[in-house]
Design a protein around this motif. Sequence first.
Motif, mmCIF file in Angstrom:
data_model
loop_
_atom_site.group_PDB
_atom_site.id
_atom_site.type_symbol
_atom_site.label_atom_id
_atom_site.label_comp_id
_atom_site.label_asym_id
_atom_site.label_seq_id
_atom_site.Cartn_x
_atom_site.Cartn_y
_atom_site.Cartn_z
ATOM 1 N N VAL B 123 0.778 -1.417 -0.343
ATOM 2 C CA VAL B 123 0.022 -0.232 0.586
ATOM 3 C C VAL B 123 1.063 1.293 -0.199
ATOM 4 C CG1 VAL B 123 -2.013 -0.740 1.071
ATOM 5 C CG2 VAL B 123 -0.373 -0.487 1.962
ATOM 6 N N GLY B 124 1.779 0.985 -0.531
ATOM 7 C CA GLY B 124 3.062 2.682 -0.122
ATOM 8 C C GLY B 124 2.585 3.316 -1.631
ATOM 9 N N HIS B 125 2.285 2.960 -2.574
ATOM 10 C CA HIS B 125 1.580 3.984 -3.439
ATOM 11 C C HIS B 125 0.403 4.862 -2.953
ATOM 12 C CE1 HIS B 125 -1.352 0.479 -3.990
ATOM 13 N NE2 HIS B 125 -2.292 1.091 -4.055
ATOM 14 N N LEU B 126 -0.546 3.771 -1.724
ATOM 15 C CA LEU B 126 -2.082 4.729 -1.737
ATOM 16 C C LEU B 126 -1.321 6.205 -0.236
ATOM 17 C CD1 LEU B 126 -3.951 1.952 -0.817
ATOM 18 C CD2 LEU B 126 -3.798 3.864 -2.677
ATOM 19 N N GLY B 127 0.226 6.313 0.064
ATOM 20 C CA GLY B 127 0.710 6.929 1.007
ATOM 21 C C GLY B 127 -0.531 8.241 1.141
ATOM 22 N N ASP B 128 -0.863 8.952 0.252
ATOM 23 C CA ASP B 128 -1.205 10.596 0.198
ATOM 24 C C ASP B 128 -2.184 10.190 0.612
ATOM 25 O OD1 ASP B 128 0.428 11.674 0.065
ATOM 26 O OD2 ASP B 128 1.191 11.544 -1.527
ATOM 27 N N ARG B 129 -3.157 9.255 -0.031
ATOM 28 C CA ARG B 129 -4.684 9.022 0.374
ATOM 29 C C ARG B 129 -4.993 9.563 1.734
ATOM 30 N NH1 ARG B 129 -7.340 5.142 -3.077
ATOM 31 N NH2 ARG B 129 -8.534 4.567 -1.733
ATOM 32 N N ASP B 130 -6.484 10.015 1.850
ATOM 33 C CA ASP B 130 -6.814 9.787 3.245
ATOM 34 C C ASP B 130 -8.308 8.571 3.176
ATOM 35 O OD1 ASP B 130 -8.410 10.287 5.245
ATOM 36 O OD2 ASP B 130 -9.769 11.747 3.793
ATOM 37 N N ALA B 131 -6.656 8.348 4.384
ATOM 38 C CA ALA B 131 -7.668 6.227 5.246
ATOM 39 C C ALA B 131 -8.944 6.508 5.147
ATOM 40 C CB ALA B 131 -6.741 6.937 7.302
ATOM 41 N N ARG B 132 -9.418 7.335 5.321
ATOM 42 C CA ARG B 132 -10.903 7.472 4.836
ATOM 43 C C ARG B 132 -11.778 6.747 4.114
ATOM 44 N NH1 ARG B 132 -13.727 13.042 7.427
ATOM 45 N NH2 ARG B 132 -11.011 13.061 6.770
ATOM 46 N N THR B 133 -11.241 6.680 2.878
ATOM 47 C CA THR B 133 -11.023 6.851 1.814
ATOM 48 C C THR B 133 -10.889 4.780 1.074
ATOM 49 O OG1 THR B 133 -9.436 7.377 0.651
ATOM 50 C CG2 THR B 133 -11.574 9.220 0.492
ATOM 51 N N LEU B 134 -10.308 4.476 2.098
ATOM 52 C CA LEU B 134 -9.528 3.000 1.989
ATOM 53 C C LEU B 134 -10.566 1.781 1.649
ATOM 54 C CD1 LEU B 134 -6.454 2.902 3.801
ATOM 55 C CD2 LEU B 134 -6.423 3.853 2.062
ATOM 56 N N SER B 135 -10.419 0.943 1.174
ATOM 57 C CA SER B 135 -11.399 -0.618 1.454
ATOM 58 C C SER B 135 -11.101 -1.168 2.013
ATOM 59 C CB SER B 135 -11.206 -0.737 -0.337
ATOM 60 O OG SER B 135 -9.746 -1.607 0.388
ATOM 61 N N GLY B 136 -11.987 -2.038 2.788
ATOM 62 C CA GLY B 136 -11.660 -3.021 4.144
ATOM 63 C C GLY B 136 -10.181 -3.020 3.808
ATOM 64 N N GLY B 137 -9.340 -4.207 2.545
ATOM 65 C CA GLY B 137 -8.580 -4.674 2.981
ATOM 66 C C GLY B 137 -7.661 -3.864 2.706
ATOM 67 N N GLU B 138 -7.446 -2.694 2.135
ATOM 68 C CA GLU B 138 -6.691 -1.389 2.031
ATOM 69 C C GLU B 138 -6.095 -1.332 3.313
ATOM 70 O OE1 GLU B 138 -6.887 0.090 -2.408
ATOM 71 O OE2 GLU B 138 -7.851 1.058 -0.534
ATOM 72 N N ALA B 139 -7.542 -0.644 4.109
ATOM 73 C CA ALA B 139 -7.203 -0.246 5.446
ATOM 74 C C ALA B 139 -6.629 -1.158 6.468
ATOM 75 C CB ALA B 139 -8.780 0.025 5.571
ATOM 76 N N GLN B 140 -6.997 -2.564 5.760
ATOM 77 C CA GLN B 140 -6.752 -3.905 7.501
ATOM 78 C C GLN B 140 -4.747 -3.936 7.182
ATOM 79 O OE1 GLN B 140 -6.716 -4.618 9.705
ATOM 80 N NE2 GLN B 140 -8.433 -5.617 9.812
ATOM 81 N N ARG B 141 -4.786 -3.657 5.662
ATOM 82 C CA ARG B 141 -2.731 -3.209 5.329
ATOM 83 C C ARG B 141 -1.816 -2.231 5.855
ATOM 84 N NH1 ARG B 141 -0.955 -6.421 0.825
ATOM 85 N NH2 ARG B 141 -2.981 -8.402 0.128
ATOM 86 N N VAL B 142 -3.042 -1.023 6.304
ATOM 87 C CA VAL B 142 -2.133 -0.152 6.696
ATOM 88 C C VAL B 142 -2.415 -0.523 7.878
ATOM 89 C CG1 VAL B 142 -2.600 2.509 7.005
ATOM 90 C CG2 VAL B 142 -3.005 1.263 5.000
ATOM 91 N N ALA B 143 -3.374 -0.941 9.273
ATOM 92 C CA ALA B 143 -3.251 -1.451 9.816
ATOM 93 C C ALA B 143 -1.751 -1.924 10.759
ATOM 94 C CB ALA B 143 -4.722 -2.225 10.598
ATOM 95 N N LEU B 144 -2.015 -3.164 9.454
ATOM 96 C CA LEU B 144 -0.998 -4.273 9.749
ATOM 97 C C LEU B 144 0.900 -3.135 9.664
ATOM 98 C CD1 LEU B 144 -1.890 -7.338 7.892
ATOM 99 C CD2 LEU B 144 -1.249 -7.410 10.186
ATOM 100 N N ALA B 145 0.765 -2.738 8.865
ATOM 101 C CA ALA B 145 1.961 -1.549 8.066
ATOM 102 C C ALA B 145 2.333 -1.010 9.490
ATOM 103 C CB ALA B 145 1.294 -1.083 7.359
ATOM 104 N N ARG B 146 0.940 -0.247 9.764
ATOM 105 C CA ARG B 146 0.807 0.040 11.474
ATOM 106 C C ARG B 146 1.986 -0.252 12.610
ATOM 107 N NH1 ARG B 146 -4.175 3.051 12.953
ATOM 108 N NH2 ARG B 146 -4.454 0.703 14.113
#
Lengths: 234, 345
Positions: B123-146
Motif C-alpha cells: 500500500v506504499g502507493h496510497l501514502g497520500d490518500r485519506d485513510a477514510r477512503t480506503l477499502s476494507g482490505g487496504e485499511a487492514q494492510r495499513v493497520a498491519l503496516a502501522r
Amino acid sequence: MDVLVDGFVQAVRLLLGGDPATWAITALTLRISLTATLIAALVGVPVGAAVALTAFRGRRVVLAAANTGMGMPPVVVGLFVTVLLWRSGPLGAFGLLYTPTAMIIAQAAIATPIVVALVATAVQQVDPDFMVQMQGLGAGRLRALAALLAEARLPLLAAAMAAFGAVVSEVGAAQMVGGNLAGQTRVLTTAAVLATSRGEFALAIAFGLILLVIAFAVNLVLTLAGQHRSVPAR
Amino acid sequence: MTSRIGCQDLRVTVRGRELLHVDRLDVAPGAALAVLGPNGAGKSTLLRALARLGRYGVTGDVLLDGHPADPRELRRAVAAVLQRPILRRGTVRANAAAGLRLRGVGRAESARRSAPWLDALGVGHLGDRDARTLSGGEAQRVALARALAVSPRVLLLDEPFAGLDATTRTDLLADLRAVLDGLDTATVLVTHDRHEARALAAETALLVAGRIRQLGPTAHVLDHPADAACARLVGYSNVLPPAVTGRPGLLAARPETCRVSTDRYLVSGLAVRGTVRRIVPLGGGTRVDVDTPAGTLACLGPGGDGLEPGRAVVVTVAETDVRALETDDLAPATRGDPASVGRSG
C-alpha cells in the motif's frame, strides 16, 4: 423602516468612529464569555469523556442531567448564582455579586452542561475499540485518551462553539448577577437591552452587529483550526 | 526453548464469571501461534489479556521472555491489530507512522521507519490518500503496516482477515506470511478460520469455552482433533457415536470425505444408513444432508444425481478419513504441559 435603516447607518458610523465605551463593553464581553467557555471546557471535556468511556451506576442519569442542562434557561442559572452570591448567601462573604467574576461563574454554569453533553456524544461516536487499539500500539492510557480527543476534535470544537454561542448571547444571567453596571459589568447583550428600552435603536443595533461579528469570528477561527489538519475526502 | 510471550495460570473474570483460564502458553521468538476457536470461545479475551488491554479482571502472569511482565513492559513489547482496522483521521502515511508517534518517536523518524512497511504490505502507493477512503482490505494492510512499523517483539492479531472477501484475504495472508518469515517477532493470531491458521502459524491451539483443548503443530491439530468440540472446530463436523458405527469410541469425519450412495460400495470403511433430508447445490459441488440415528450428517461431493429428499441412502467414509475422538468432552489439552510453541517453520 426608516428607523431600521437609520439605525444601521448610525450603528456603522458608531463602530467605525471607535467609540471608547462601545469597545470597552465589547472587550469585557469577550473576556467574560471566553473565560467562561474555557472553564466549561476544562471541566466539561474530562467529565464528558469520563461519562462516555466509563461504566458506572447512574451514568445515564448524569447524561440525562447534562442534556437537561443544555436547555436550562439562563435566568434559572442566574437566579441560583445570585442566591449563592447574595450577601447573606453561602458565598456572600466573597462579595462577588455584580462583578465580572460573578458573570463568569454564571456563564460557566450555563456552558458546562453543554460541553459535557456534546463531548460525551462526540467521544461515544468514536470506535469503542479506539482506546484499546491505541494502547495496543504502545500508548499509555493518557496518551490514548489524548489520541481519542484528537480524533474527535471536530465535534469537540463544535461543543466549544455551542458553549461560547450560548454564553455570549445570553442576557438573563448576565443581567441578574452582573447588574449591568456601566463600565463594570455591562456587556453587549445587557447594553443592547438597555439601549432598546431607552429607544436608542442605533446603539442597540450597533451592539447587535458586534455580537454577530464576534460570534462569526470565533466560529471561523475554531472551524479553521478544526479543519486545519484533516484531509479532504476524495 | 526460549519463550518470547506466554502466560501462566491466566484467568479472566467478568462479574464473577470466569471467561478464560489458560494454564500455560509460550510462543518463541520468530514463531507464530494460531488460536482457533468458535465465536464466544474467549479468543479476543485471551489476546487482550496477553497484552493487558481493556478492562477485564485478569489474574495470573503474562510472561515476557519467560518473566512476569507488567502492563508497561507489555505496552512497549506488543503491537496489536484488531478485527476492524481502526485508523485515525489523516493520510495513510500518517496512520502508518501513528504507532511510532504514540511511542514518542519524532515525526520525521516515524515517517522514515514506517514507509518501508507500507511498501512491504503493498500500500506504499496510497501514502497520500485519506485513510477514510480506503477499502476494507487496504485499511487492514495499513493497520498491519502501522503495527509492524513499531518493530514489535510480539505481534497480536485479532481476526484481522475476518471482514475481507476471499481473494483479498488470500492475498493479504500470503503477503503477511512473507513479511513475518523474515522477523524475530512472536506472533499470536486469533481466528475462527482454520485456513488462516494453516497459512500463518506453525502451531495451533484450539480454544473452546475459555480453555485450550488441544495444542500442537498446526497440520496435526487440524487433522487429528482431540474431542468432539475440537473436531467441529477443525471441520470434522460429522461426529459418529458408537451406537451408529458399532465401534468403540466417538469417530469423526469431514463432510468432504463423506459420500452418499444408494448402495454400499466401500469395501472397507464406515457406512451409516439414513434418509436424504435436503440437497443444496454449491459452487464447487453439492451438499447432501442425511438424517441418520447419529443426527444429520453433511456430505460434500461432486454431485447429487439421482438423489431426492426422503430417499434411503448410505453415507460412507474411507477408513483413512475417519478420526477417533476422546469421548470426554471436557478433556484438557491433549499435549503434555507446559504447552509451548517453538519455531519450526
